[in-house]
Design a protein around this motif. Structure first.
Motif, PDB file in Angstrom:
ATOM      1  N   ILE A  20    -106.862 -89.341   2.215  1.00 39.27           N
ATOM      2  CA  ILE A  20    -107.992 -88.409   2.230  1.00 39.27           C
ATOM      3  C   ILE A  20    -107.831 -87.392   1.102  1.00 39.27           C
ATOM      4  N   ILE A  21    -106.621 -86.924   0.882  1.00 43.88           N
ATOM      5  CA  ILE A  21    -106.352 -85.991  -0.216  1.00 43.88           C
ATOM      6  C   ILE A  21    -106.740 -86.628  -1.552  1.00 43.88           C
ATOM      7  N   GLU A  22    -106.377 -87.897  -1.735  1.00 42.82           N
ATOM      8  CA  GLU A  22    -106.706 -88.601  -2.975  1.00 42.82           C
ATOM      9  C   GLU A  22    -108.206 -88.855  -3.089  1.00 42.82           C
ATOM     10  N   LEU A  23    -108.838 -89.230  -1.996  1.00 46.33           N
ATOM     11  CA  LEU A  23    -110.270 -89.497  -2.007  1.00 46.33           C
ATOM     12  C   LEU A  23    -111.070 -88.256  -2.411  1.00 46.33           C
ATOM     13  N   LEU A  24    -110.687 -87.108  -1.873  1.00 46.50           N
ATOM     14  CA  LEU A  24    -111.396 -85.857  -2.158  1.00 46.50           C
ATOM     15  C   LEU A  24    -110.845 -85.131  -3.378  1.00 46.50           C
ATOM     16  N   LYS A  25    -109.800 -85.711  -3.999  1.00 45.76           N
ATOM     17  CA  LYS A  25    -109.167 -85.132  -5.182  1.00 45.76           C
ATOM     18  C   LYS A  25    -108.732 -83.686  -4.938  1.00 45.76           C
ATOM     19  N   LEU A  26    -108.079 -83.462  -3.791  1.00 46.16           N
ATOM     20  CA  LEU A  26    -107.599 -82.124  -3.448  1.00 46.16           C
ATOM     21  C   LEU A  26    -106.292 -81.836  -4.166  1.00 46.16           C
ATOM     22  N   GLN A  27    -106.122 -80.597  -4.576  1.00 45.73           N
ATOM     23  CA  GLN A  27    -104.892 -80.147  -5.222  1.00 45.73           C
ATOM     24  C   GLN A  27    -104.135 -79.245  -4.247  1.00 45.73           C
ATOM     25  N   ASN A  28    -102.853 -79.038  -4.522  1.00 54.92           N
ATOM     26  CA  ASN A  28    -102.050 -78.137  -3.703  1.00 54.92           C
ATOM     27  C   ASN A  28    -102.656 -76.736  -3.721  1.00 54.92           C
ATOM     28  N   GLU A  29    -102.743 -76.100  -2.566  1.00 55.18           N
ATOM     29  CA  GLU A  29    -103.248 -74.741  -2.394  1.00 55.18           C
ATOM     30  C   GLU A  29    -104.728 -74.586  -2.751  1.00 55.18           C
ATOM     31  N   VAL A  30    -105.507 -75.683  -2.691  1.00 58.15           N
ATOM     32  CA  VAL A  30    -106.947 -75.601  -2.932  1.00 58.15           C
ATOM     33  C   VAL A  30    -107.590 -74.793  -1.809  1.00 58.15           C
ATOM     34  N   GLU A  31    -108.590 -73.992  -2.147  1.00 56.04           N
ATOM     35  CA  GLU A  31    -109.293 -73.217  -1.129  1.00 56.04           C
ATOM     36  C   GLU A  31    -110.319 -74.124  -0.454  1.00 56.04           C
ATOM     37  N   LEU A  32    -110.299 -74.146   0.880  1.00 54.10           N
ATOM     38  CA  LEU A  32    -111.218 -74.974   1.643  1.00 54.10           C
ATOM     39  C   LEU A  32    -112.215 -74.108   2.401  1.00 54.10           C
ATOM     40  N   LYS A  33    -113.416 -74.587   2.533  1.00 54.41           N
ATOM     41  CA  LYS A  33    -114.456 -73.922   3.322  1.00 54.41           C
ATOM     42  C   LYS A  33    -114.487 -74.638   4.671  1.00 54.41           C
ATOM     43  N   LEU A  41    -115.724 -79.326  13.475  1.00 52.96           N
ATOM     44  CA  LEU A  41    -115.479 -78.609  12.226  1.00 52.96           C
ATOM     45  C   LEU A  41    -115.861 -79.470  11.030  1.00 52.96           C
ATOM     46  N   VAL A  42    -116.342 -78.816   9.991  1.00 54.88           N
ATOM     47  CA  VAL A  42    -116.635 -79.464   8.720  1.00 54.88           C
ATOM     48  C   VAL A  42    -115.783 -78.751   7.678  1.00 54.88           C
ATOM     49  N   ILE A  43    -114.955 -79.514   6.980  1.00 60.77           N
ATOM     50  CA  ILE A  43    -114.024 -78.938   6.005  1.00 60.77           C
ATOM     51  C   ILE A  43    -114.288 -79.581   4.647  1.00 60.77           C
ATOM     52  N   TYR A  44    -114.469 -78.738   3.611  1.00 64.62           N
ATOM     53  CA  TYR A  44    -114.689 -79.260   2.270  1.00 64.62           C
ATOM     54  C   TYR A  44    -114.183 -78.246   1.247  1.00 64.62           C
ATOM     55  N   PRO A  45    -113.915 -78.709   0.023  1.00 61.85           N
ATOM     56  CA  PRO A  45    -113.433 -77.786  -1.008  1.00 61.85           C
ATOM     57  C   PRO A  45    -114.446 -76.662  -1.232  1.00 61.85           C
ATOM     58  N   ALA A  46    -113.969 -75.426  -1.339  1.00 60.56           N
ATOM     59  CA  ALA A  46    -114.839 -74.260  -1.459  1.00 60.56           C
ATOM     60  C   ALA A  46    -115.676 -74.299  -2.723  1.00 60.56           C
ATOM     61  N   GLU A  47    -115.156 -74.831  -3.824  1.00 59.10           N
ATOM     62  CA  GLU A  47    -115.941 -74.826  -5.054  1.00 59.10           C
ATOM     63  C   GLU A  47    -117.179 -75.707  -4.982  1.00 59.10           C
ATOM     64  N   GLU A  48    -117.211 -76.681  -4.072  1.00 61.99           N
ATOM     65  CA  GLU A  48    -118.411 -77.510  -3.919  1.00 61.99           C
ATOM     66  C   GLU A  48    -119.602 -76.677  -3.511  1.00 61.99           C
TER      67      GLU A  48
END
Length: 76
Positions: A20-33, A41-48
């Motif tokens: 899932i980390i690879e699919l969403l291209k998450l980095q260490n310490e990424v801010e999530l919304k 719950l719905v969780i996604y990268p904050a910059e989106e």
């Protein structure tokens, strides 16, 4: 996918699996919304949130107005 809450220091959390980390291209310490949809719950990268185009919002509003416009006008 089912996950269990785990104690992490004085908090609780879930572990996100590597695929899932690879699919969403998450980095260490990424801010999530984190929001809820009324059922979970719905969780996604904050910059989106910033990248969402205005056209998408307008399209969503047009869709809601087309489907529920009469009811929404009566609520005024």
């Amino acid at each position: 996918m089912r996950k269990k809450l785990a104690v992490m220091g004085s908090s609780m959390g879930i572990v996100i699996d590597k695929p899932i980390i690879e699919l969403l291209k998450l980095q260490n310490e990424v801010e999530l919304k984190i929001t809820d949809d009324g059922k979970g719950l719905v969780i996604y990268p904050a910059e989106e949130e910033v990248k969402t185009p205005r056209k998408s919002l307008k399209a969503s509003l047009d869709k809601v107005n087309k489907k529920h416009g009469k009811v929404l006008k009566r609520l005024r």
